[in-house]
Design a protein around this motif. Structure first.
Motif, mmCIF file in Angstrom:
data_model
loop_
_atom_site.group_PDB
_atom_site.id
_atom_site.type_symbol
_atom_site.label_atom_id
_atom_site.label_comp_id
_atom_site.label_asym_id
_atom_site.label_seq_id
_atom_site.Cartn_x
_atom_site.Cartn_y
_atom_site.Cartn_z
ATOM 1 N N MET A 155 14.585 13.759 -13.671
ATOM 2 C CA MET A 155 12.827 13.552 -13.265
ATOM 3 C C MET A 155 12.338 14.867 -13.834
ATOM 4 S SD MET A 155 11.274 12.069 -12.232
ATOM 5 C CE MET A 155 8.921 11.909 -11.949
ATOM 6 N N THR A 156 12.917 16.002 -14.410
ATOM 7 C CA THR A 156 12.508 17.327 -14.406
ATOM 8 C C THR A 156 11.748 17.250 -16.361
ATOM 9 O OG1 THR A 156 13.678 18.430 -13.588
ATOM 10 C CG2 THR A 156 13.582 19.928 -15.000
ATOM 11 N N LEU A 157 12.606 16.416 -17.073
ATOM 12 C CA LEU A 157 12.556 16.536 -18.080
ATOM 13 C C LEU A 157 11.876 15.250 -18.322
ATOM 14 C CD1 LEU A 157 14.280 16.155 -21.319
ATOM 15 C CD2 LEU A 157 15.191 13.931 -20.843
ATOM 16 N N THR A 158 11.597 14.514 -17.514
ATOM 17 C CA THR A 158 10.473 13.231 -17.833
ATOM 18 C C THR A 158 8.262 14.326 -17.114
ATOM 19 O OG1 THR A 158 11.828 11.566 -16.541
ATOM 20 C CG2 THR A 158 9.459 11.252 -16.771
ATOM 21 N N LEU A 159 9.233 15.168 -16.783
ATOM 22 C CA LEU A 159 7.829 15.516 -16.427
ATOM 23 C C LEU A 159 7.469 16.690 -16.792
ATOM 24 C CD1 LEU A 159 8.394 16.857 -12.605
ATOM 25 C CD2 LEU A 159 7.361 15.171 -12.982
ATOM 26 N N VAL A 160 8.576 17.162 -18.039
ATOM 27 C CA VAL A 160 8.195 18.125 -19.244
ATOM 28 C C VAL A 160 7.760 17.444 -20.147
ATOM 29 C CG1 VAL A 160 8.954 18.999 -21.023
ATOM 30 C CG2 VAL A 160 9.791 20.111 -18.771
ATOM 31 N N MET A 161 7.605 15.685 -20.560
ATOM 32 C CA MET A 161 7.556 14.768 -21.518
ATOM 33 C C MET A 161 5.980 14.545 -21.194
ATOM 34 S SD MET A 161 8.924 11.077 -22.472
ATOM 35 C CE MET A 161 8.404 10.422 -21.131
ATOM 36 N N MET A 211 12.119 25.256 -11.985
ATOM 37 C CA MET A 211 12.424 24.761 -11.010
ATOM 38 C C MET A 211 13.476 23.596 -10.728
ATOM 39 S SD MET A 211 8.651 25.368 -8.752
ATOM 40 C CE MET A 211 7.809 24.546 -10.168
ATOM 41 N N GLY A 212 13.758 22.778 -11.998
ATOM 42 C CA GLY A 212 14.384 21.752 -11.472
ATOM 43 C C GLY A 212 15.981 21.682 -11.867
ATOM 44 N N ARG A 214 16.836 24.664 -11.117
ATOM 45 C CA ARG A 214 17.938 25.180 -10.158
ATOM 46 C C ARG A 214 18.034 24.474 -8.953
ATOM 47 N NH1 ARG A 214 13.637 29.983 -7.495
ATOM 48 N NH2 ARG A 214 14.964 30.960 -9.774
ATOM 49 N N LEU A 215 16.714 22.982 -8.906
ATOM 50 C CA LEU A 215 17.285 22.282 -7.180
ATOM 51 C C LEU A 215 18.518 21.439 -8.028
ATOM 52 C CD1 LEU A 215 13.531 20.972 -7.077
ATOM 53 C CD2 LEU A 215 15.172 22.159 -5.331
ATOM 54 N N VAL A 216 18.832 21.001 -9.074
ATOM 55 C CA VAL A 216 20.166 20.145 -9.988
ATOM 56 C C VAL A 216 21.318 21.670 -9.837
ATOM 57 C CG1 VAL A 216 21.478 19.437 -11.943
ATOM 58 C CG2 VAL A 216 18.862 19.098 -11.333
ATOM 59 N N ARG A 217 21.084 22.741 -9.829
ATOM 60 C CA ARG A 217 22.108 23.550 -9.295
ATOM 61 C C ARG A 217 22.340 23.641 -8.342
ATOM 62 N NH1 ARG A 217 19.927 26.250 -12.977
ATOM 63 N NH2 ARG A 217 19.099 28.167 -11.715
ATOM 64 N N ARG A 218 21.513 23.272 -7.171
ATOM 65 C CA ARG A 218 21.610 24.002 -5.482
ATOM 66 C C ARG A 218 22.965 22.186 -5.460
ATOM 67 N NH1 ARG A 218 16.452 25.997 -2.730
ATOM 68 N NH2 ARG A 218 16.823 28.349 -3.255
ATOM 69 N N LEU A 219 22.474 21.263 -5.430
ATOM 70 C CA LEU A 219 22.518 19.570 -5.567
ATOM 71 C C LEU A 219 24.499 19.331 -5.771
ATOM 72 C CD1 LEU A 219 19.832 16.886 -6.025
ATOM 73 C CD2 LEU A 219 20.457 17.796 -3.847
ATOM 74 N N ALA A 220 24.590 20.267 -6.692
ATOM 75 C CA ALA A 220 25.499 20.039 -7.209
ATOM 76 C C ALA A 220 26.619 21.100 -6.785
ATOM 77 C CB ALA A 220 25.536 20.628 -8.648
ATOM 78 N N HIS A 221 26.015 22.060 -6.666
ATOM 79 C CA HIS A 221 26.926 22.600 -5.551
ATOM 80 C C HIS A 221 27.026 22.557 -4.407
ATOM 81 C CE1 HIS A 221 28.431 26.561 -4.321
ATOM 82 N NE2 HIS A 221 27.600 26.871 -3.386
ATOM 83 N N ARG A 222 26.182 22.010 -3.411
ATOM 84 C CA ARG A 222 26.306 21.410 -1.853
ATOM 85 C C ARG A 222 27.678 20.376 -2.315
ATOM 86 N NH1 ARG A 222 20.310 20.974 0.238
ATOM 87 N NH2 ARG A 222 20.235 22.893 0.497
ATOM 88 N N ARG A 223 27.002 19.628 -3.431
ATOM 89 C CA ARG A 223 28.219 18.333 -3.757
ATOM 90 C C ARG A 223 29.789 18.700 -4.158
ATOM 91 N NH1 ARG A 223 25.926 13.606 -4.495
ATOM 92 N NH2 ARG A 223 27.983 12.678 -5.888
#
Length: 223
Positions: A155-161, A211-212, A214-223
């Motif tokens: 979704m981050t990549l899509t927003l950039v596009m 921002m995207g 950072r959110l991805v890293r947070r989710l990956a860290h929690r998992r």
């Protein structure tokens, strides 16, 4: 309009165009998510060896998505003018630009969703199915939660596009920073306007990407 602008006029024009761009990207991003996410899920689950095998539907959807992805966005902008006029009532302005921007992004995001779901471990899916879980359970309890970091990155990549698409929409008077750069920067040889719009677009893309990530890293860290 004269070729030179004072600083206050320049920033006022750029601020207005930036708000228009944010409006286009935000609205198009919302519609892309609402339509592209279920479309990508359907592409995945309707595969021949998936949880809801519908090969004919999958082939049809895949063809439509591939056609949508293969069209250059400028061509799509022009081709969708009648549809845009039918839906919005006009082909000019930020609201009208949302239609082609969204339709241009949906096929791209749908493939991202399909690929993200394809990365989910097959054992998790088989475990739910073996316990009598329905297709909805597989999607809601396994596929989407497990693929969430990849979906967010997509979704981050899509927003950039979408930011890039919104700029190209200025070619047909779509408003926003692209329209400002073309009409008041390029066509009137106003260098400060060109530089200002480029700087804002770069900052916008960098902000969304940071921002995207950072959110991805947070989710990956929690998992």
């Amino acid at each position: 309009m004269r070729s030179s602008l004072d600083l206050n006029e320049l920033w006022q024009m750029i601020a207005t165009a930036t708000l228009e761009t944010l409006y286009m990207v935000g609205l198009a991003g919302l519609f892309t998510l609402l339509i592209g996410l279920p479309l990508g899920v359907l592409l995945f689950i309707s595969r021949r060896n998936s949880i809801l095998p519908l090969p004919h539907l999958n082939a049809l959807l895949g063809t439509v998505v591939n056609i949508g992805r293969s069209l250059p966005f400028v061509v799509l902008l022009i081709a969708l003018i009648p549809l845009t006029r039918l839906i919005v009532g006009t082909t000019l302005g930020s609201a009208a630009a949302v239609v082609p921007i969204t339709l241009g992004a949906i096929p791209f995001f749908a493939r991202i969703v399909e690929n993200a779901l394809d990365e989910v471990a097959k054992g998790r899916i088989e475990a739910i199915v073996s316990m009598g879980g329905s297709g909805w359970h597989v999607v809601s309890k396994v596929l989407l939660p497990e693929a969430l970091p990849a979906l967010l990155a997509g979704m981050t990549l899509t927003l950039v596009m979408l930011i890039g698409f919104s700029s190209m929409a200025g070619v047909i008077g779509g408003g926003g920073l692209g329209d400002l750069a073309i009409r008041y920067g390029y066509q009137r040889f106003n260098q400060p306007v060109m530089i200002g719009t480029v700087v804002v677009l770069v900052l916008m893309v960098q902000g969304v990407q940071m921002m995207g990530d950072r959110l991805v890293r947070r989710l990956a860290h929690r998992r």
